[in-house]
Design an enzyme around this catalytic site. Structure first.
Site, PDB file in Angstrom:
ATOM      1  N   GLY A   1      -0.234  -3.468   0.615  1.00  0.00           N
ATOM      2  CA  GLY A   1      -0.572  -2.165   1.168  1.00  0.00           C
ATOM      3  C   GLY A   1      -0.267  -1.036   0.195  1.00  0.00           C
ATOM      4  O   GLY A   1      -1.032  -0.073   0.081  1.00  0.00           O
TER       5      GLY A   1
ATOM      6  N   ASN B   1       4.078   3.706  11.046  1.00  0.00           N
ATOM      7  CA  ASN B   1       4.922   2.514  11.086  1.00  0.00           C
ATOM      8  C   ASN B   1       6.269   2.739  11.780  1.00  0.00           C
ATOM      9  O   ASN B   1       6.854   1.806  12.299  1.00  0.00           O
ATOM     10  CB  ASN B   1       5.159   1.995   9.662  1.00  0.00           C
ATOM     11  CG  ASN B   1       5.503   3.098   8.691  1.00  0.00           C
ATOM     12  OD1 ASN B   1       4.748   4.057   8.496  1.00  0.00           O
ATOM     13  ND2 ASN B   1       6.662   2.984   8.071  1.00  0.00           N
TER      14      ASN B   1
ATOM     15  N   GLN C   1      -0.687  -0.798   9.723  1.00  0.00           N
ATOM     16  CA  GLN C   1      -0.067  -1.107  11.022  1.00  0.00           C
ATOM     17  C   GLN C   1      -1.073  -1.361  12.141  1.00  0.00           C
ATOM     18  O   GLN C   1      -0.667  -1.750  13.236  1.00  0.00           O
ATOM     19  CB  GLN C   1       0.885   0.028  11.433  1.00  0.00           C
ATOM     20  CG  GLN C   1       2.157   0.099  10.594  1.00  0.00           C
ATOM     21  CD  GLN C   1       3.054  -1.142  10.748  1.00  0.00           C
ATOM     22  OE1 GLN C   1       2.946  -1.909  11.711  1.00  0.00           O
ATOM     23  NE2 GLN C   1       3.939  -1.343   9.783  1.00  0.00           N
TER      24      GLN C   1
ATOM     25  N   GLY D   1      -1.248  -8.098   3.916  1.00  0.00           N
ATOM     26  CA  GLY D   1      -1.131  -9.460   4.450  1.00  0.00           C
ATOM     27  C   GLY D   1       0.112  -9.696   5.292  1.00  0.00           C
ATOM     28  O   GLY D   1       0.031 -10.250   6.392  1.00  0.00           O
TER      29      GLY D   1
ATOM     30  N   THR E   1      -6.200 -11.879 -12.921  1.00  0.00           N
ATOM     31  CA  THR E   1      -6.543 -13.137 -12.249  1.00  0.00           C
ATOM     32  C   THR E   1      -6.130 -13.054 -10.787  1.00  0.00           C
ATOM     33  O   THR E   1      -5.028 -12.619 -10.457  1.00  0.00           O
ATOM     34  CB  THR E   1      -5.837 -14.320 -12.939  1.00  0.00           C
ATOM     35  OG1 THR E   1      -6.252 -14.350 -14.303  1.00  0.00           O
ATOM     36  CG2 THR E   1      -6.180 -15.644 -12.264  1.00  0.00           C
TER      37      THR E   1
ATOM     38  N   CYS F   1      20.956   5.420   5.962  1.00  0.00           N
ATOM     39  CA  CYS F   1      22.327   5.449   5.462  1.00  0.00           C
ATOM     40  C   CYS F   1      22.463   4.484   4.289  1.00  0.00           C
ATOM     41  O   CYS F   1      23.212   4.723   3.351  1.00  0.00           O
ATOM     42  CB  CYS F   1      23.283   5.045   6.560  1.00  0.00           C
ATOM     43  SG  CYS F   1      25.007   5.104   6.103  1.00  0.00           S
TER      44      CYS F   1
HETATM   45  C1  LIG Z   1       4.242  -1.913   5.130  1.00  0.00           C
HETATM   46  C2  LIG Z   1       3.414  -0.714   4.971  1.00  0.00           C
HETATM   47  C3  LIG Z   1       2.840  -0.375   3.726  1.00  0.00           C
HETATM   48  C4  LIG Z   1       3.132  -1.140   2.467  1.00  0.00           C
HETATM   49  O1  LIG Z   1       2.526  -2.414   2.441  1.00  0.00           O
HETATM   50  P1  LIG Z   1       3.091  -3.501   1.416  1.00  0.00           P
HETATM   51  O2  LIG Z   1       2.117  -4.632   1.529  1.00  0.00           O
HETATM   52  O3  LIG Z   1       4.460  -3.863   1.891  1.00  0.00           O
HETATM   53  O4  LIG Z   1       3.086  -2.885   0.066  1.00  0.00           O
HETATM   54  C5  LIG Z   1       2.034   0.748   3.661  1.00  0.00           C
HETATM   55  N1  LIG Z   1       1.781   1.486   4.754  1.00  0.00           N
HETATM   56  C6  LIG Z   1       2.297   1.192   5.956  1.00  0.00           C
HETATM   57  C7  LIG Z   1       1.957   2.052   7.132  1.00  0.00           C
HETATM   58  C8  LIG Z   1       3.131   0.096   6.099  1.00  0.00           C
HETATM   59  O5  LIG Z   1       3.660  -0.166   7.300  1.00  0.00           O
END
Ligand SMILES: *Cc1c(COP(=O)(O)O)cnc(C)c1O
Length: 398
Positions: free
Chosen positions: A72, A152, A180, A201, A238, A326
């Site tokens: 993501g 999230n 999400q 993923g 790749t 924290c």
């Molecule tokens: C987890 C998350 C990401 C990051 O995805 P990764 O595959 O962990 O890099 C980006 N945006 C949101 C809203 C997420 O919850």
């Protein structure tokens, strides 16, 4: 190891055994580089393209519109920097929101070093982006609007369709971080009219280190990585074949299970929410009451620190998360909780419980069994929890 109660699914989800099974041959005998010319490699190429088709189907895209990324974060970075750099001669203004994931916020911020300016839209007390502020923020040099599909931390679902409509009236492209919502909500990129969309993923029971960016045909994009001609010249390197196979399988499973998962998970989340509100006084639920992810419960427990709740839950084997960081050495509450304008006496006591399809009533029961006692104990020791504290009515999150 003792049993764990996993309620941190917005951070990551367990790999579906069906996904692991689909991936296994690609970590063993099916190791070919899909770019090679011999039949052994062409078979693997075929499976990579079948996975692309499965990902495309989950969001109603064409397979050529799907670029595989390392997750993501890379999808968000590719969208933001890719569009910004491709259109830098047209304009250097970006619009996003105050509650985006750091992958989007930091990418936008990085672009300031290249002469770009950002407008961060405010949100209301539920975390919904202000559409009037969006209309006012649009300039002649705005080249991209990037607003997440659902947040999230608090789960609030943004009005993406309305945002796209406003943007397109001005000829501006829209990216959405849908990490999400993909695999949870039914998503139709064509129906939404969205130009770019990120997914990951490991948030949908697939492997970590793989994701995808949907780029509508005709959208101009500079690549982030330069090298070979992979992914139609949009992402060199790749292919992560086991990851791609895993993401493809995760996408097809998610699509098949979409409505049954929603029904089960929503029922568990509602049970959790209702149980907590019944058993613990002075708890406030964050996010939108209805326009909220069905797996997410973010609440503030007045008078205590999120971090102490987490440590106590961890002692019981419960994995959860909090909005006050924290662990990073500061007690600053999250940018999301600050943006929804929580009163400071509750913002530090935030707790996020997020579920997935493998959760059961046992997980919910465990939280309902231990959280009231933990809360009472922590409040008993808390200087923030005075005698009047318990009586003061909370004003803004009603
Ligand atoms: C987890 C998350 C990401 C990051 O995805 P990764 O595959 O962990 O890099 C980006 N945006 C949101 C809203 C997420 O919850």
């Amino acid at each position: 190891m003792d049993r764990i109660y996993y309620l941190d699914s917005n951070a990551t989800t367990p790999l579906d055994p069906q996904v692991r099974e689909a991936m296994a041959p690609y970590l063993a005998e099916r190791f070919a580089n899909p770019s090679a010319i011999y039949k052994f490699a062409q078979g693997v190429r075929g499976e990579v393209e079948a996975a692309r088709e499965n990902v495309a189907q989950l969001i109603n895209a064409d397979p050529e519109e799907v670029i595989f990324t390392s997750g993501g974060t890379e999808a968000d970075n590719t969208a933001v920097k890719g569009v910004a750099f491709a259109l830098r001669d047209k304009g250097r203004h970006l619009i996003t929101s105050q509650i985006e994931h750091h992958a989007v916020l930091s990418a936008c911020q990085y672009l300031e070093g290249f002469g770009f300016e950002n407008t961060l839209l405010p949100v209301d007390k539920y975390g919904i982006v202000d559409l009037e502020a969006l209309k006012k923020a649009i300039r002649r040099d705005t080249v991209l609007i990037t607003i997440m599909h659902a947040n999230n931390e608090i789960g609030t679902i943004e009005p993406i369709e309305a945002i796209v409509q406003i943007a397109h009236e001005h000829g501006i492209s829209v990216h959405t971080d849908a990490v999400q919502t993909v695999g949870k909500l039914s998503i139709d990129v064509k129906g939404l009219g969205i130009d770019l969309l990120s997914l990951s993923g490991h948030k949908i029971h697939g492997p970590k280190g793989i994701g995808a960016l949907y780029v509508r045909k005709g959208v101009k994009l500079d690549p982030l990585l330069h090298g070979g001609h992979h992914e139609r010249n949009r992402r060199a390197g790749t292919e992560n074949v086991p990851g791609i196979i895993g993401l493809g399988k995760a996408a097809s499973v998610a699509r098949a299970e979409l409505s049954q998962n929603e029904k089960r998970i929503r029922a568990l989340r509602d049970m959790l929410e209702k149980g907590i509100l019944e058993r613990i006084p002075e708890v406030y639920v964050n996010g939108h009451p209805e326009k909220r992810l069905f797996n997410t419960l973010n609440c503030c427990l007045k008078g205590i620190e999120g971090e102490s709740i987490l440590l106590n839950l961890d002692f019981e084997g419960i994995c959860a998360s909090s909005g006050s960081a924290c662990t990073s050495g500061s007690l600053d509450p999250s940018h999301v909780l600050l943006a929804i304008d929580l009163p400071h006496e509750v913002v530090h006591g935030s707790l996020r419980l997020s579920l997935n399809k493998f959760n059961t009533e046992e997980d919910v029961d465990k939280v309902l069994e231990v959280l009231p006692t933990i809360t009472e104990r922590l409040r008993g020791m808390s200087p923030l929890w005075g005698k009047e504290g318990a009586k003061t009515k909370h004003k803004s999150a009603d």
